[in-house]
Design a protein around this motif. Structure first.
Motif, PDB file in Angstrom:
ATOM      1  N   ALA A  96       2.869 -64.658 -40.593  1.00 43.84           N
ATOM      2  CA  ALA A  96       3.135 -63.990 -39.316  1.00 43.84           C
ATOM      3  C   ALA A  96       3.536 -62.532 -39.529  1.00 43.84           C
ATOM      4  O   ALA A  96       3.160 -61.651 -38.751  1.00 43.84           O
ATOM      5  N   ALA A  97       4.311 -62.264 -40.588  1.00 42.12           N
ATOM      6  CA  ALA A  97       4.715 -60.885 -40.892  1.00 42.12           C
ATOM      7  C   ALA A  97       3.496 -60.029 -41.209  1.00 42.12           C
ATOM      8  O   ALA A  97       3.364 -58.894 -40.735  1.00 42.12           O
ATOM      9  N   GLY A  98       2.582 -60.566 -41.999  1.00 46.98           N
ATOM     10  CA  GLY A  98       1.348 -59.850 -42.299  1.00 46.98           C
ATOM     11  C   GLY A  98       0.523 -59.621 -41.054  1.00 46.98           C
ATOM     12  O   GLY A  98      -0.052 -58.540 -40.843  1.00 46.98           O
ATOM     13  N   ALA A  99       0.467 -60.649 -40.209  1.00 51.57           N
ATOM     14  CA  ALA A  99      -0.296 -60.542 -38.962  1.00 51.57           C
ATOM     15  C   ALA A  99       0.286 -59.465 -38.055  1.00 51.57           C
ATOM     16  O   ALA A  99      -0.460 -58.702 -37.421  1.00 51.57           O
ATOM     17  N   LEU A 100       1.615 -59.384 -37.989  1.00 48.87           N
ATOM     18  CA  LEU A 100       2.265 -58.388 -37.144  1.00 48.87           C
ATOM     19  C   LEU A 100       1.923 -56.975 -37.610  1.00 48.87           C
ATOM     20  O   LEU A 100       1.564 -56.112 -36.795  1.00 48.87           O
ATOM     21  N   VAL A 101       2.023 -56.742 -38.917  1.00 47.69           N
ATOM     22  CA  VAL A 101       1.695 -55.418 -39.470  1.00 47.69           C
ATOM     23  C   VAL A 101       0.221 -55.094 -39.205  1.00 47.69           C
ATOM     24  O   VAL A 101      -0.122 -53.985 -38.772  1.00 47.69           O
ATOM     25  N   GLY A 102      -0.639 -56.049 -39.446  1.00 47.79           N
ATOM     26  CA  GLY A 102      -2.065 -55.830 -39.279  1.00 47.79           C
ATOM     27  C   GLY A 102      -2.469 -55.553 -37.845  1.00 47.79           C
ATOM     28  O   GLY A 102      -3.243 -54.626 -37.573  1.00 47.79           O
ATOM     29  N   ILE A 103      -1.937 -56.333 -36.911  1.00 47.62           N
ATOM     30  CA  ILE A 103      -2.367 -56.196 -35.522  1.00 47.62           C
ATOM     31  C   ILE A 103      -1.842 -54.907 -34.891  1.00 47.62           C
ATOM     32  O   ILE A 103      -2.530 -54.272 -34.088  1.00 47.62           O
TER      33      ILE A 103
END
Length: 307
Positions: free
Chosen positions: A202-209
């Motif tokens: 989720a942390a990676g997804a937040l940064v990416g999005i």
């Protein structure tokens, strides 16, 4: 209250589609009319607005990021991930041809739906063609996935990459996870509530999005028609991945000991009873999109009259 409930169900539809390797939640956002608003809201989670939050100006921060909109959509996506992951996985294992047929009709109708908003000329036609070809090769079922890697840095990276695909109509975040070798691993983490793995992803997804939403928002502001044509091409090219009739080339054994397809090739269908059921599922997918469009227009008209 009604509009927030509707947004929640739109988020659920996005989440349900993102569980399937080949269908994008971005497509559902597009056909339900919330795509640009979603991109703009995500882009608003920036340093300037975060400073407002740190200064205690919560109401201003919440308004700037379209907070309630994001809460409703994200809650719907989350509920779908947690509640429908097992069901959709079971249906894909038991009736893969019929599930792919339904989504084939869904994406085919979505391509027509989005394409109608494009002002076609040589530039938009070229963008459509280029991105259709790109999507075709990216989503080819013959692509061999990478080996699974359970390192936290890799899980974070997969989250950042997959979320970008999830908000692109036509490119499935789940399918990108398949190519990255993490789809089964992450699906298991969701169904078994492995909190550390889920939070890392989720942390990676937040940064990416947040990063990618700035790019998409800029493209919509400066090259809207070309961007729409490119996204239409993405959806059209992705039909390659969700073609219902496939032949398995190689398999793998998952952590439950079950043998599952690893690479496949598309084949022509045989005319039998399953063929006609598949055609029916394609028709249902087609009709569903146009039904959603009809209901969305009706709700929008009612809201306009009430205002």
């Amino acid at each position: 209250m009604k509009k927030w409930i509707i947004l929640f169900f739109k988020g659920m539809a996005m989440g349900a589609s993102d569980v399937v390797p080949g269908v994008s939640g971005g497509t559902i956002a597009f056909i339900t009319g919330i795509y640009e608003r979603l991109i703009h809201a995500i882009k608003s989670i920036n340093l300037a607005n975060l400073k407002l939050l740190l200064k205690g100006r919560f109401r201003e921060f919440w308004q700037n990021i379209d907070g309630w909109f994001l809460v409703c959509v994200v809650a719907g996506i989350g509920v779908s991930f947690l509640s429908l992951a097992k069901l959709i996985t079971m249906l894909l294992d038991t009736y893969p041809q019929y599930v792919w047929s339904f989504f084939f009709g869904l994406i085919l109708a979505s391509t027509v739906f989005v394409g109608r908003d494009v002002r076609w000329n040589w530039k938009t036609a070229l963008a459509f063609l280029v991105f259709a070809v790109l999507s075709f090769f990216i989503t080819s079922p013959e692509n061999t996935p990478l080996a699974q890697n359970n390192s936290y840095w890799y899980i974070f990276l997969c989250g950042a990459i997959a979320i970008c695909a999830m908000i692109l109509p036509g490119i499935s975040g789940s399918f990108i996870l398949v190519l990255l070798g993490q789809y089964t691993f992450m699906l298991t983490a969701l169904t078994e509530l492995q909190i550390v793995i889920i939070l890392t992803f989720a942390a990676g997804a937040l940064v990416g999005i947040v990063a990618f939403s700035h790019v998409l928002n800029w493209l919509f502001e400066h090259f809207k028609q070309i961007t729409l044509a490119a996204l239409t091409g993405f959806m059209f090219g992705s039909l390659n991945k969700i073609w219902p009739w496939k032949e398995t080339l190689t398999t793998f054994t998952d952590h439950h000991g079950e043998v599952k397809p690893l690479t496949q090739s598309n084949i022509l269908p045989q005319i039998d009873s399953s063929f006609w059921i598949s055609i029916l599922m394609i028709a249902i997918g087609l009709c569903l999109i146009f039904a959603i469009e009809f209901v969305a227009k009706k709700i929008k008209k009612q809201d306009t009259v009430s205002e």
